[in-house]
Design a protein around this motif. Sequence first.
Motif, PDB file in Angstrom:
ATOM      1  N   LYS A   1      24.986 -33.182  43.403  1.00 55.81           N
ATOM      2  CA  LYS A   1      24.523 -32.837  42.059  1.00 55.81           C
ATOM      3  C   LYS A   1      23.393 -31.952  42.009  1.00 55.81           C
ATOM      4  CE  LYS A   1      24.010 -36.112  39.034  1.00 55.81           C
ATOM      5  NZ  LYS A   1      23.331 -37.485  38.201  1.00 55.81           N
ATOM      6  N   VAL A   2      22.277 -32.213  42.991  1.00 58.08           N
ATOM      7  CA  VAL A   2      21.277 -31.356  42.980  1.00 58.08           C
ATOM      8  C   VAL A   2      21.576 -29.746  43.321  1.00 58.08           C
ATOM      9  CG1 VAL A   2      19.115 -30.942  44.361  1.00 58.08           C
ATOM     10  CG2 VAL A   2      19.819 -33.047  43.927  1.00 58.08           C
TER      11      VAL A   2
ATOM     12  N   LYS B   1      23.806 -28.199  42.412  1.00 56.01           N
ATOM     13  CA  LYS B   1      24.503 -27.520  41.317  1.00 56.01           C
ATOM     14  C   LYS B   1      23.845 -27.329  40.082  1.00 56.01           C
ATOM     15  CE  LYS B   1      28.975 -29.766  42.435  1.00 56.01           C
ATOM     16  NZ  LYS B   1      30.177 -30.797  41.710  1.00 56.01           N
ATOM     17  N   SER B   2      22.334 -27.737  40.365  1.00 50.58           N
ATOM     18  CA  SER B   2      21.313 -27.604  39.236  1.00 50.58           C
ATOM     19  C   SER B   2      20.716 -26.609  39.072  1.00 50.58           C
ATOM     20  CB  SER B   2      20.768 -28.977  39.151  1.00 50.58           C
ATOM     21  OG  SER B   2      19.890 -28.820  38.276  1.00 50.58           O
ATOM     22  N   LYS B   3      20.331 -25.889  38.107  1.00 53.62           N
ATOM     23  CA  LYS B   3      19.460 -24.771  37.900  1.00 53.62           C
ATOM     24  C   LYS B   3      18.139 -25.342  37.503  1.00 53.62           C
ATOM     25  CE  LYS B   3      22.953 -21.147  36.364  1.00 53.62           C
ATOM     26  NZ  LYS B   3      23.260 -20.194  35.319  1.00 53.62           N
ATOM     27  N   THR B   4      17.897 -26.464  37.261  1.00 61.02           N
ATOM     28  CA  THR B   4      16.703 -27.070  36.926  1.00 61.02           C
ATOM     29  C   THR B   4      15.873 -27.084  38.145  1.00 61.02           C
ATOM     30  OG1 THR B   4      17.780 -28.421  35.292  1.00 61.02           O
ATOM     31  CG2 THR B   4      15.488 -29.132  35.699  1.00 61.02           C
TER      32      THR B   4
ATOM     33  N   VAL C   1      13.655 -32.122  38.434  1.00 61.11           N
ATOM     34  CA  VAL C   1      15.053 -33.036  38.966  1.00 61.11           C
ATOM     35  C   VAL C   1      14.662 -34.329  39.428  1.00 61.11           C
ATOM     36  CG1 VAL C   1      17.033 -33.362  40.680  1.00 61.11           C
ATOM     37  CG2 VAL C   1      16.595 -31.209  39.146  1.00 61.11           C
TER      38      VAL C   1
ATOM     39  N   ASP D   1      14.090 -37.040  37.186  1.00 59.17           N
ATOM     40  CA  ASP D   1      15.162 -37.343  36.156  1.00 59.17           C
ATOM     41  C   ASP D   1      15.871 -38.567  36.883  1.00 59.17           C
ATOM     42  OD1 ASP D   1      17.705 -37.529  34.869  1.00 59.17           O
ATOM     43  OD2 ASP D   1      17.942 -35.133  34.786  1.00 59.17           O
TER      44      ASP D   1
ATOM     45  N   TYR E   1      18.984 -38.594  38.390  1.00 59.14           N
ATOM     46  CA  TYR E   1      19.362 -38.052  39.914  1.00 59.14           C
ATOM     47  C   TYR E   1      18.458 -38.872  40.866  1.00 59.14           C
ATOM     48  CZ  TYR E   1      20.631 -33.404  37.887  1.00 59.14           C
ATOM     49  OH  TYR E   1      21.396 -32.359  37.409  1.00 59.14           O
TER      50      TYR E   1
ATOM     51  N   GLY F   1      17.183 -26.568  41.995  1.00 62.31           N
ATOM     52  CA  GLY F   1      18.011 -27.433  42.779  1.00 62.31           C
ATOM     53  C   GLY F   1      18.949 -26.579  43.704  1.00 62.31           C
TER      54      GLY F   1
END
Length: 287
Positions: free
Chosen positions: A36-37, A39-42, A47, A50, A53, A77
């Motif tokens: 998941k991490v 793939k995240s642009k955050t 994250v 969050d 996560y 991420g």
Amino acid sequence: MTVNYGLGMDLYVTKKAKLGQDPLREDADPELLWTKVKKSKTSIGAVIMDQSYFTGPGNIYRAEILFKAGVHPDIPGMALQRSNFDQIWQHTVTLLQRGYQTGSILTVDPEEARRLGKPKLRRYIYNTSHCPRCKSRIQVWDIAGRTCYACPTCQPKQTAIEDSKKPRGKRSTNKDCEPFNSHCARESVETRLDESGPERLTVKEIKTQLHHMGVRDVPTGRRKAALVKLLVEHRKAIKEHPSLKIITPAAMPTTSANAVIVSSEAAAAEKACSRLDRYIDSLQAYS
């Protein structure tokens, strides 16, 4: 408050499905979290807080975990290396388990605290003006309404991040950290004196320090600024004349003139600190 009951395991399964990986659980799956991490642009700073996560870390843990991992909070991420993620997860597990065992947020490893010359140091950069390792000024800014902390030297930010990997959201401007008196992560009087001087002490704490220095007639009815000035003068005198000794509470005779009344809250905090100190001592003995 609404309480749902009588729904069997369905409620549990539904709620758990919305949560991420819990570092306190033996069945936590870091591989699933990594998928998941990456793939995240955050930003990882957002994250890690969050709960879909990472389940558990709050603002203090975010600062300390990322510092120990050497990762800047603004790195997205998807820009993290796997080795960075592994460090973050390892420290998340270690620190939250330590917090569970001690009932306190204790992030500094005892052996490093000794090397730094601060054996009672409990946190690295949260609500701290300077990095204990490199002495750089700690920088703060806002992420989703919470203050984020980082050392610009120990947590270098990637200088070249592709546009597609820039963290989402508008970022506030960096500024130097000005420590405050945190109710979530209390610091000892000695720590606050060393870092910021008497200004961060309460009036009662200033008077107590003056009593310990042998000042029998602490003036009453004076503003805090005047008491701060008085304490600064006495600390300077002791520094210039080492032969002057600070009187410890145990050695100071108790009279109506110098008695210091301690609140029940302060007594409870002192007791908690004592238990934590014993835990630190046990870790040091083990290491």
